[in-house]
Design an enzyme around this catalytic site. Structure first.
Site, PDB file in Angstrom:
ATOM      1  N   ALA A  39       1.197  -1.047  -0.341  1.00 23.17           N
ATOM      2  CA  ALA A  39       0.338  -0.046  -0.004  1.00 23.17           C
ATOM      3  C   ALA A  39       0.540   1.083   0.147  1.00 23.17           C
ATOM      4  CB  ALA A  39      -0.838   0.146   1.089  1.00 23.17           C
ATOM      5  N   TYR A  41       3.904   1.479  -1.410  1.00 22.20           N
ATOM      6  CA  TYR A  41       4.570   1.529  -2.052  1.00 22.20           C
ATOM      7  C   TYR A  41       2.900   2.231  -3.446  1.00 22.20           C
ATOM      8  CZ  TYR A  41       6.022   0.121  -6.995  1.00 22.20           C
ATOM      9  OH  TYR A  41       6.230   0.309  -8.293  1.00 22.20           O
ATOM     10  N   SER A  87      25.590 -17.209 -32.974  1.00 26.74           N
ATOM     11  CA  SER A  87      24.117 -17.727 -32.051  1.00 26.74           C
ATOM     12  C   SER A  87      25.480 -18.423 -31.101  1.00 26.74           C
ATOM     13  CB  SER A  87      24.001 -19.034 -33.142  1.00 26.74           C
ATOM     14  OG  SER A  87      22.432 -18.541 -33.566  1.00 26.74           O
ATOM     15  N   LEU A  88      25.183 -19.900 -31.022  1.00 28.72           N
ATOM     16  CA  LEU A  88      25.862 -20.962 -30.256  1.00 28.72           C
ATOM     17  C   LEU A  88      26.269 -21.541 -30.548  1.00 28.72           C
ATOM     18  CD1 LEU A  88      24.725 -19.765 -26.259  1.00 28.72           C
ATOM     19  CD2 LEU A  88      27.288 -19.173 -26.965  1.00 28.72           C
ATOM     20  N   GLU A 118      26.140 -20.898 -16.940  1.00 27.66           N
ATOM     21  CA  GLU A 118      25.122 -20.501 -16.249  1.00 27.66           C
ATOM     22  C   GLU A 118      23.942 -20.988 -17.202  1.00 27.66           C
ATOM     23  OE1 GLU A 118      25.282 -16.368 -19.187  1.00 27.66           O
ATOM     24  OE2 GLU A 118      27.027 -16.177 -17.574  1.00 27.66           O
ATOM     25  N   LYS A 120      21.325 -21.851 -19.923  1.00 32.93           N
ATOM     26  CA  LYS A 120      20.838 -21.266 -21.096  1.00 32.93           C
ATOM     27  C   LYS A 120      18.864 -21.640 -20.937  1.00 32.93           C
ATOM     28  CE  LYS A 120      21.356 -21.917 -26.286  1.00 32.93           C
ATOM     29  NZ  LYS A 120      20.495 -22.113 -26.825  1.00 32.93           N
ATOM     30  N   ASP A 122      15.244 -20.561 -22.252  1.00 32.61           N
ATOM     31  CA  ASP A 122      14.065 -21.039 -23.207  1.00 32.61           C
ATOM     32  C   ASP A 122      13.585 -20.096 -23.580  1.00 32.61           C
ATOM     33  OD1 ASP A 122      14.307 -22.497 -25.719  1.00 32.61           O
ATOM     34  OD2 ASP A 122      13.338 -23.801 -24.840  1.00 32.61           O
ATOM     35  N   ARG A 141      16.643 -10.241 -31.102  1.00 32.11           N
ATOM     36  CA  ARG A 141      17.782  -9.946 -31.799  1.00 32.11           C
ATOM     37  C   ARG A 141      17.402 -10.550 -33.251  1.00 32.11           C
ATOM     38  NH1 ARG A 141      19.069 -15.723 -33.147  1.00 32.11           N
ATOM     39  NH2 ARG A 141      21.918 -15.390 -33.270  1.00 32.11           N
ATOM     40  N   TYR A 231      22.607 -12.204 -19.200  1.00 33.12           N
ATOM     41  CA  TYR A 231      23.498 -12.811 -19.139  1.00 33.12           C
ATOM     42  C   TYR A 231      25.296 -12.034 -19.553  1.00 33.12           C
ATOM     43  CZ  TYR A 231      21.850 -13.959 -23.838  1.00 33.12           C
ATOM     44  OH  TYR A 231      21.945 -13.933 -25.295  1.00 33.12           O
ATOM     45  N   LYS A 319      24.104 -28.637 -24.467  1.00 31.72           N
ATOM     46  CA  LYS A 319      22.988 -29.427 -24.468  1.00 31.72           C
ATOM     47  C   LYS A 319      22.244 -30.530 -23.690  1.00 31.72           C
ATOM     48  CE  LYS A 319      20.392 -26.499 -26.738  1.00 31.72           C
ATOM     49  NZ  LYS A 319      20.183 -26.603 -28.756  1.00 31.72           N
ATOM     50  N   CYS A 413     -18.928 -28.659 -35.614  1.00 31.80           N
ATOM     51  CA  CYS A 413     -18.907 -29.572 -35.109  1.00 31.80           C
ATOM     52  C   CYS A 413     -18.454 -30.981 -34.825  1.00 31.80           C
ATOM     53  CB  CYS A 413     -19.448 -29.436 -33.510  1.00 31.80           C
ATOM     54  SG  CYS A 413     -18.742 -29.726 -32.664  1.00 31.80           S
ATOM     55  N   CYS A 416     -21.773 -32.034 -31.152  1.00 33.42           N
ATOM     56  CA  CYS A 416     -23.547 -32.137 -31.789  1.00 33.42           C
ATOM     57  C   CYS A 416     -23.440 -31.929 -33.700  1.00 33.42           C
ATOM     58  CB  CYS A 416     -23.226 -30.992 -30.931  1.00 33.42           C
ATOM     59  SG  CYS A 416     -23.182 -29.195 -32.008  1.00 33.42           S
ATOM     60  N   CYS A 431     -17.160 -24.204 -32.575  1.00 33.50           N
ATOM     61  CA  CYS A 431     -18.748 -24.305 -32.598  1.00 33.50           C
ATOM     62  C   CYS A 431     -19.847 -23.668 -32.341  1.00 33.50           C
ATOM     63  CB  CYS A 431     -19.398 -25.920 -31.558  1.00 33.50           C
ATOM     64  SG  CYS A 431     -20.741 -26.245 -31.329  1.00 33.50           S
ATOM     65  N   CYS A 436     -24.470 -27.607 -27.612  1.00 29.81           N
ATOM     66  CA  CYS A 436     -23.428 -28.078 -27.251  1.00 29.81           C
ATOM     67  C   CYS A 436     -23.132 -28.875 -26.587  1.00 29.81           C
ATOM     68  CB  CYS A 436     -22.321 -27.734 -28.752  1.00 29.81           C
ATOM     69  SG  CYS A 436     -21.301 -28.868 -29.019  1.00 29.81           S
TER      70      CYS A 436
HETATM   71  S1  IVH Z   1      25.174 -15.165 -24.382  1.00 27.99           S
HETATM   72  C1  IVH Z   1      27.905 -14.532 -28.040  1.00 27.99           C
HETATM   73  N1  IVH Z   1      24.220 -16.482 -22.381  1.00 27.99           N
HETATM   74  O1  IVH Z   1      20.998 -18.514 -26.317  1.00 27.99           O
HETATM   75  C2  IVH Z   1      27.129 -15.254 -26.439  1.00 27.99           C
HETATM   76  N2  IVH Z   1      22.861 -16.562 -24.511  1.00 27.99           N
HETATM   77  O2  IVH Z   1      21.471 -20.413 -28.648  1.00 27.99           O
HETATM   78  C3  IVH Z   1      25.849 -15.500 -27.216  1.00 27.99           C
HETATM   79  N3  IVH Z   1      21.213 -17.494 -24.639  1.00 27.99           N
HETATM   80  O3  IVH Z   1      20.641 -16.019 -28.788  1.00 27.99           O
HETATM   81  C4  IVH Z   1      25.041 -15.691 -26.322  1.00 27.99           C
HETATM   82  N4  IVH Z   1      20.999 -18.608 -22.061  1.00 27.99           N
HETATM   83  O4  IVH Z   1      19.306 -15.755 -26.527  1.00 27.99           O
HETATM   84  C5  IVH Z   1      24.285 -16.837 -23.873  1.00 27.99           C
HETATM   85  N5  IVH Z   1      23.711 -17.652 -20.331  1.00 27.99           N
HETATM   86  C6  IVH Z   1      23.327 -17.163 -21.802  1.00 27.99           C
HETATM   87  C7  IVH Z   1      21.973 -17.865 -21.821  1.00 27.99           C
HETATM   88  C8  IVH Z   1      21.785 -17.463 -23.571  1.00 27.99           C
HETATM   89  C9  IVH Z   1      20.408 -18.327 -23.046  1.00 27.99           C
HETATM   90  C10 IVH Z   1      20.550 -17.595 -25.912  1.00 27.99           C
HETATM   91  C11 IVH Z   1      20.784 -16.714 -26.584  1.00 27.99           C
HETATM   92  C12 IVH Z   1      21.215 -16.937 -27.912  1.00 27.99           C
HETATM   93  C13 IVH Z   1      20.939 -17.858 -27.519  1.00 27.99           C
HETATM   94  C14 IVH Z   1      22.404 -18.880 -28.787  1.00 27.99           C
END
Ligand code: IVH
Length: 672
Positions: A39, A41, A87-88, A118, A120, A122, A141, A231, A319, A413, A416, A431, A436
């Site tokens: 409150a 806040y 990408s990775l 860290e 990853k 999704d 991105r 990250y 992965k 449907c 029904c 439907c 129904c």
């Molecule tokens: S580092 C150049 N750290 O994974 C470094 N990416 O497959 C690249 N992602 O586009 C990113 N967690 O969207 C990094 N702890 C993390 C992540 C992470 C998720 C995603 C990110 C990136 C994608 C690459």
């Protein structure tokens, strides 16, 4: 001159309020350690909003009030990233992680490597740009080089600081990267809400996050439970760190949410252990993580290792084994839900996916089936993610044979036989028959559910029989069932039949609020139903109220009002209410309604804190008594209630000559 002084004073107060709100946001959203009650806040927030409304020239884009957007953009402007978002590369085993290290050793002979691991996440990768500590731009991105500008949408995410704290706030430019995601529980809740509103649901948390960030209307994004983990620092002027780990520490100090499961690992064997630990924890996390990102810690080594056009050479994604399996689509059936939505469901040759046997997967809607091009007889990859229902991830086209059959959304449907229709611009086919049986079953289950009429023992097996035997065609029929009829149902012993009978009869007195919710009117959720019941007190008064009036009620709004009016406009619904009334169902809410609404027609504004009740309690009380609570003071305001440390509304009230009440006078007014 006096006016300038006044503006200066307001400016200072506004700045102080923003500082306070940013600080408390950080305590609440990032640290999970609030220091002040909600409150209190709200009071800060309302004061800021009121000041900004009065002095629009003092509104700045980093103000916390700007988190709740509503701007409708035509498309998203393209944004060229300062540094490409690559990408990775992937690794699927400890062996492949060791090979990753060996590749780096070949590039930088004789050097040793320290790492950071860290989770990853999704979700959806985004880049946030800060200038002198203020968020100026947020982008998706996109293709890695060019993304979409979604600043207003990202601003609605409470864990994204609009202004930075600590050392990083002084940097001329800072670009950070992170992953926007939706927690699993929040995702389930959102899908339930969408389902209740008869809207298409999301297949998984990642789609929900991506769909919410890419909303044209940021007020919708604001209502989506999004979160973010930062990250990476991708650009800084000047560049203040030597290691990735140090940058994560600094990001935390600056107010960003950094994943607490990040680990500093002194060598590759420690990395492998960290990966295994995270893999074991995977199910307990509230978000979907599909692996572990492994990064070389010293930034100087990162620079010397460089990148390919696709991925950096200093990082890799380990992965987790996918919870996927390959199986065959035996047939595609269409299910009918409470709102009449037709959902295609793939029936699969049973297969084990991560320890669970899967034999069905939702295909969501027609477009989804077309997009994935799933056909009957296809071999498909099915996937399980967290608690989410299994999905068809993709079709294995190579294994497709000539005898596969395309799925066609039925024109009628399947339950029904009534016409099914898909309104233009919508993803869902429905439907059109309100009675129904499939819809009826779902609606009856909702009617009897705990927060609705709370009819214990009215479960799926009973409802199926009641509808299939033609014993119940609408809610009102429930109340005409006798014990004997119920006892004749399969699997219902005499005693259970009696219990069910009493539960049904007992539910008649639940009151208007629960009844309104139980009727399953689109958009009328539990809270809206309660507010309406408090306001009108009786069904008759509600039936007579006009749409504009309903829309004006605090907590209701135009969508609910329109939906309610449309529902009432249908003759069969009015008849249903009459039948329920005849069956003895209470159409009133006890202790509510206009007879007991002494504040009807009045508008109150609060400023400053009250001693004996919170702002929420006070507002609720005013609403219950028929009054309205607004934020800005105007000539139309009936009373301004002034508490401790009042804000500018107090001065405004005096200037406009609006009546002022102190707490004691307010309590007298509301009969406390
Ligand atoms: S580092 C150049 N750290 O994974 C470094 N990416 O497959 C690249 N992602 O586009 C990113 N967690 O969207 C990094 N702890 C993390 C992540 C992470 C998720 C995603 C990110 C990136 C994608 C690459």
């Amino acid at each position: 001159m006096a006016e300038q002084d006044e503006v200066q004073r307001v400016r200072e107060r506004i700045e102080e309020l923003r500082r306070l709100i940013h600080y408390h946001d950080y305590r609440y959203y990032v640290l999970n350690q609030p220091e002040i009650p909600d409150a209190e806040y709200d009071r800060l927030f309302q004061e800021l909003r009121a000041l900004e409304e009065k002095y629009p020239q003092l509104v700045t884009p980093d103000s916390p009030t700007q988190r709740i957007g509503g701007i409708v953009a035509d498309g998203f402007a393209p944004v060229e990233h300062k540094v490409a978002m690559l990408s990775l590369d992937n690794a699927y085993s400890a062996e492949e992680l060791r090979e990753f290290e060996q590749r780096m050793q070949r590039l930088l002979p004789g050097e040793v490597f320290e790492y950071v691991t860290e989770p990853k996440i999704d979700g959806l990768g985004v880049a946030l740009l800060y200038e002198k500590g203020v968020l100026v731009r947020g982008a998706t991105r996109g293709d890695g080089r060019v993304g979409e500008e979604v600043t207003n949408n990202l601003k609605t995410i409470r864990t994204i600081p609009l202004v930075l704290r600590g050392g990083l706030k002084d940097l001329k430019v800072l670009e950070v990267r992170g992953e926007v995601y939706m927690g699993r529980k929040a995702f389930e809740r959102l899908n339930h809400q969408l389902e209740d509103a008869g809207e298409p649901t999301f297949a998984n948390p990642r789609n929900a996050a991506a769909g919410s960030v890419r909303q044209k209307d940021s007020s919708i994004t604001a209502r989506r439970p999004l979160d973010i983990f930062i990250y990476q620092v991708s650009y800084a002027e000047p560049f203040p760190f030597k290691t990735h780990w140090e940058s994560l520490e600094q990001l935390k100090t600056a107010g960003f949410k950094v994943n607490p499961l990040a680990r500093l690992c002194r060598d590759m064997e420690a990395v492998i252990r960290a990966c295994q630990e995270l893999e074991a924890k995977r199910e307990t996390l509230d978000y979907d993580a599909d692996g572990v990102v492994v990064k070389v810690n010293p930034l100087d080594q990162q620079r010397r290792l460089g990148a390919t056009t696709h991925h950096p050479r200093w990082a890799i994604a380990y992965k987790f084994p996918a919870r996927q399996a390959v199986t065959k689509v035996l047939r595609i059936e269409v299910q009918v839900g409470k709102t009449g939505a037709l959902t295609p469901v793939a029936h699969l040759q049973p297969v084990e996916v991560g320890g669970v046997t899967v034999s069905r997967a939702s295909l969501h809607n027609e477009d989804e089936v077309l997009r994935k091009d799933v056909r009957i007889g296809d071999w498909v990859v099915v996937e399980r993610a967290g608690d989410v229902i299994p999905q068809v991830a993709q079709v294995i086209l190579k294994r497709r044979t000539a005898d596969v059959k395309k799925f066609v959304m039925p024109k009628t449907c399947p339950v029904c036989g009534a016409a099914a229709s898909r309104p233009e611009g919508e993803a869902v086919t429905r439907c059109t028959n309100a009675s129904c049986p499939a819809q009826l079953k779902e609606r009856l289950l909702h009617f009897g559910s705990r927060k609705a009429m709370d009819i214990e023992h009215l479960g799926e097996a009973v409802v199926d029989q009641l509808v299939d035997k033609g014993l119940v065609r609408d809610f009102a029929d429930l109340y005409h069932l006798d014990v004997k009829t119920l006892a004749d149902l399969e699997r219902l012993a005499e005693k259970s039949a009696a219990n069910l009978y009493h539960a049904i009869q007992g539910s008649r007195a639940r009151g208007l609020g629960r009844l309104l919710y139980a009727l399953g009117i689109r958009y009328v959720g539990e809270k809206a139903a309660r507010v309406l019941a408090q306001r009108y007190g009786s069904m008759d008064r509600l039936l007579k109220a006009d749409e504009e009036e309903i829309a004006g009620i605090y907590g209701i709004g135009p969508t609910i009002a329109r939906s309610l009016r449309q529902w009432i406009a249908q003759k069969e619904n009015v008849k249903l209410i009459e039948r329920l009334r005849k069956a003895g169902v209470t159409m009133e809410e006890e202790g509510a309604g206009p007879e007991e609404q002494p504040l009807r027609g009045m508008t109150l504004v609060f400023t400053g804190g009250l001693e004996s009740l919170t702002r929420d309690e006070a507002q609720e009380l005013v609403m219950r008594l028929g009054g309205k609570v607004t934020s800005p003071v105007s000539k139309k305001t009936t009373y301004v209630v002034v508490g401790r440390d009042p804000g500018s509304k107090y001065d405004e009230a005096r200037r406009l000559g609006v009546k002022i009440l102190d707490e004691a006078a307010f309590k007298k007014l509301v009969g406390l």
